[in-house]
Design an enzyme around this catalytic site. Structure first.
Site, PDB file in Angstrom:
ATOM      1  N   HIS A   1      34.935  34.868  46.094  1.00  0.00           N
ATOM      2  CA  HIS A   1      36.343  34.608  46.414  1.00  0.00           C
ATOM      3  C   HIS A   1      36.989  35.925  46.832  1.00  0.00           C
ATOM      4  O   HIS A   1      36.555  37.003  46.431  1.00  0.00           O
ATOM      5  CB  HIS A   1      37.018  34.055  45.159  1.00  0.00           C
ATOM      6  CG  HIS A   1      38.406  33.533  45.357  1.00  0.00           C
ATOM      7  ND1 HIS A   1      39.509  34.360  45.412  1.00  0.00           N
ATOM      8  CD2 HIS A   1      38.883  32.266  45.471  1.00  0.00           C
ATOM      9  CE1 HIS A   1      40.598  33.628  45.560  1.00  0.00           C
ATOM     10  NE2 HIS A   1      40.250  32.349  45.601  1.00  0.00           N
TER      11      HIS A   1
ATOM     12  N   ASP B   1      33.173  36.755  37.332  1.00  0.00           N
ATOM     13  CA  ASP B   1      34.324  35.930  37.699  1.00  0.00           C
ATOM     14  C   ASP B   1      34.031  34.510  37.226  1.00  0.00           C
ATOM     15  O   ASP B   1      33.230  33.794  37.828  1.00  0.00           O
ATOM     16  CB  ASP B   1      34.517  35.979  39.218  1.00  0.00           C
ATOM     17  CG  ASP B   1      35.579  35.009  39.726  1.00  0.00           C
ATOM     18  OD1 ASP B   1      36.155  34.259  38.914  1.00  0.00           O
ATOM     19  OD2 ASP B   1      35.824  34.985  40.955  1.00  0.00           O
TER      20      ASP B   1
ATOM     21  N   GLN C   1      35.703  29.513  37.960  1.00  0.00           N
ATOM     22  CA  GLN C   1      35.189  28.174  38.235  1.00  0.00           C
ATOM     23  C   GLN C   1      34.148  27.710  37.218  1.00  0.00           C
ATOM     24  O   GLN C   1      33.552  26.642  37.388  1.00  0.00           O
ATOM     25  CB  GLN C   1      34.579  28.136  39.648  1.00  0.00           C
ATOM     26  CG  GLN C   1      35.560  28.429  40.761  1.00  0.00           C
ATOM     27  CD  GLN C   1      36.659  27.385  40.890  1.00  0.00           C
ATOM     28  OE1 GLN C   1      36.498  26.250  40.449  1.00  0.00           O
ATOM     29  NE2 GLN C   1      37.770  27.759  41.508  1.00  0.00           N
TER      30      GLN C   1
ATOM     31  N   LYS D   1      43.307  26.681  35.906  1.00  0.00           N
ATOM     32  CA  LYS D   1      42.141  25.920  36.340  1.00  0.00           C
ATOM     33  C   LYS D   1      41.463  25.208  35.170  1.00  0.00           C
ATOM     34  O   LYS D   1      40.487  24.477  35.379  1.00  0.00           O
ATOM     35  CB  LYS D   1      41.137  26.845  37.038  1.00  0.00           C
ATOM     36  CG  LYS D   1      41.662  27.465  38.334  1.00  0.00           C
ATOM     37  CD  LYS D   1      40.612  28.335  38.990  1.00  0.00           C
ATOM     38  CE  LYS D   1      41.166  29.137  40.147  1.00  0.00           C
ATOM     39  NZ  LYS D   1      41.602  28.321  41.297  1.00  0.00           N
TER      40      LYS D   1
ATOM     41  N   CYS E   1      39.738  30.880  50.547  1.00  0.00           N
ATOM     42  CA  CYS E   1      39.748  32.296  50.151  1.00  0.00           C
ATOM     43  C   CYS E   1      38.338  32.853  50.063  1.00  0.00           C
ATOM     44  O   CYS E   1      37.997  33.583  49.126  1.00  0.00           O
ATOM     45  CB  CYS E   1      40.500  32.494  48.830  1.00  0.00           C
ATOM     46  SG  CYS E   1      42.250  32.160  48.937  1.00  0.00           S
TER      47      CYS E   1
END
Length: 411
Positions: A129, A206, A209, A232, A370
Site C-alpha cells: 500500500h 503492516d 488487512q 478496518k 493506493c
C-alpha cells in the site's frame, strides 16, 4: 453449530448488530463489499463511545478529578486489551496512533533518523500500500536512503528464493504487508522475519488487512514492529496501533513533540516520558481507544478463528463464481489468500463497472487501491475489488455475480 462456520441464525444475529446493513441504496438492499477500505461498526462500539462522551468525558492522564481518572482507566484498559489481542509482552509496547499510516510514518521517521544513513536500504515489496511506500520515499529524499522492492509472481506471491539476494549488509529494515489489500495474498511473515533476523535486520509488519481477519501473535511472529487500524476491524476511525518491541522503541527518538510525551521541559533541555508515552504527543483520542477495545471484545467473543474460516470460505466461493463469468480476469490467486478479490471484466473500465454495480445497491471499491506500483506490475490502471467481513454472506456474493453479468450484457 460447527466451530469454524456461521449458521443462518448466527449470521442473522451478527447482521442485526450492524443496522446500516439493513438500509436500501437506490431502492435495493445494500450489499456492502468494501470492507478492506473500512468495516461497518456494531452497536456495541457506538454505544460504548456514546456512553463515554455522555458520562466519562475528560482529558486523560495527570488529572486528579474523578472523571479524568475514570477516562484514564478506560484508556489504559484499552491499551491492555490491545496487548492481549496481539499477545505483546507488555503494555509499554503498545503505542496509540491515528492509524496504520501514522504508525508506519512514525517508524520510518524515527528509525531512519537514528538507525540509517545515506546509502542504507529499506526493503518493501511490489504489493505494498502507498502508506508503506511513500513514508520511506520521503526519507529517501531527506536522508539519501534507498527503497528496494521485492518482486512478486504472476499469482501474486513473493519469491523467497530471491529474498536472500535483496537482504544485504546495506539492508537496515524490512517493511512488509501481512495481507495485500489488492491481491489478498497472505504473506508468510514469520518466514520473512526469520530470514531477516538471521542477518540482524528488524521487520515492520503492516497488519491493516490481517488484524481484522485472523489471530495475530506478535511474539510468535517475532516481528519488531506491527501497525494496524481500528476502522478496518469494526472500531472507530482515527485510531490505530503501533506495536514495537521495547528494545526498539527505547532506541528510537520521539516522532512528535508536545504535551503528554515529556518528562521535564526547560529552556535548556527537555527529557521525555517513559514508553509508550514518548510517542504519544498531545491529547489522545481516548474515546476512540475505548471504542477500539470494545471492537476487540466483540471480535474475541465471536472468535478470530471462526471469522477467518468464514471469510476464507466466502473468498473461495467468490473466486469460483466469478470464474463462471465470460471475460473475467482475476488478480491475486495465491495459495494463501484471504477476504479480498480483485477483478476486471472484458474491456469494461473498472470505474464504469463499479458505478453501475452501485446503482444495483452493491458497494465495491474501484481504482488503484493506493497501490499504483502494483498496478504497474500487473499492467493495468485499476481493478474492481470486493472485500469481505464477518457479516457478509454467499447470497451477497450471488448478488454481486448477477450484477456483474447484468452490467456485462450492457456492454
Amino acid at each position: 453449530m460447527a466451530n469454524n462456520s456461521f449458521d443462518t441464525a448466527t449470521i442473522g444475529q451478527i447482521r442485526s448488530e450492524f443496522p446500516i446493513l439493513s438500509r436500501d441504496v437506490y431502492g435495493r438492499p445494500l450489499v456492502y463489499l468494501d470492507n478492506a477500505a473500512t468495516t461497518q461498526k456494531p452497536l456495541c462500539v457506538l454505544d460504548a463511545m456514546r456512553e463515554e462522551y455522555l458520562n466519562v468525558n475528560a482529558n486523560v492522564h495527570r488529572g486528579v478529578h474523578y472523571l479524568s481518572q475514570q477516562a484514564t482507566d478506560l484508556h489504559e484498559a484499552a491499551r491492555e486489551k490491545v496487548r492481549q489481542f496481539i499477545n505483546a509482552n507488555k503494555t509499554e509496547e503498545i503505542v496509540f496512533t491515528r492509524g496504520t499510516t501514522e504508525a508506519i510514518n512514525l517508524v520510518a521517521s524515527s528509525f531512519c533518523e537514528s538507525q540509517m544513513k545515506a546509502g542504507d536500504e529499506v526493503l518493501v515489496s511490489d504489493m505494498e500500500h502507498h502508506s508503506n511506500i511513500v513514508p520511506w520515499q520521503l526519507q529517501a529524499q531527506r536522508r539519501g536512503i534507498v527503497v528496494r522492492h521485492l518482486p512478486i509472481s504472476d499469482r501474486g506471491e513473493l519469491n523467497f528464493d530471491e529474498m536472500g539476494d535483496f537482504l544485504t549488509e546495506k539492508t537496515k529494515i524490512v517493511s512488509i504487508a501481512h495481507v495485500s489489500n489488492v491481491l489478498g495474498t497472505i504473506n508468510d511473515v514469520k518466514r520473512i522475519v526469520a530470514l531477516a533476523h538471521d542477518r540482524g535486520i528488524p521487520v515492520l509488519v503492516d497488519a491493516a488487512q490481517s488484524a481484522p481477519h485472523m489471530p495475530i501473535d506478535v511474539q510468535q511472529l517475532d516481528c519488531d514492529f506491527m501497525a494496524f487500524s481500528g476502522h478496518k476491524m469494526y472500531g472507530p476511525t482515527g485510531i490505530g496501533v503501533l506495536y514495537g518491541k521495547e528494545e526498539w522503541l527505547d532506541r528510537l527518538p520521539p516522532y512528535q513533540g508536545g504535551g503528554e510525551m515529556i518528562d521535564r521541559v526547560s529552556w535548556e533541555n527537555t527529557t521525555f516520558e517513559r514508553l509508550p508515552f514518548k510517542f504519544e504527543a498531545g491529547t489522545p483520542d481516548y474515546v476512540a481507544t475505548h471504542g477500539l477495545a470494545t471492537a476487540i471484545d466483540y471480535l474475541s467473543a465471536i472468535g478470530l478463528e471462526r471469522i477467518e474460516a468464514h471469510e476464507q470460505e466466502l473468498t473461495r466461493y467468490c473466486m469460483e463464481q466469478l470464474k463462471t463469468i465470460d471475460g473475467i480476469r482475476l488478480f491475486g490467486e495465491a495459495e494463501q489468500k484471504d477476504a479480498v478479490v480483485s477483478f476486471l471484466v472484458g474491456d469494461i473500465h473498472h470505474l464504469d463497472l463499479g458505478t453501475l454495480l452501485d446503482r444495483l445497491g452493491i458497494a465495491v471499491r474501484t481504482g488503484h487501491h493506493c497501490a499504483q506500483p502494483l498496478m504497474t506490475r500487473l499492467g493495468i490502471t485499476g481493478t474492481v475489488r470486493a472485500s469481505f467481513a464477518l457479516y457478509n454472506t454467499k447470497e451477497e456474493i450471488d448478488t454481486l455475480v448477477a450484477g456483474i453479468r447484468r452490467v456485462s450484457q450492457m456492454f
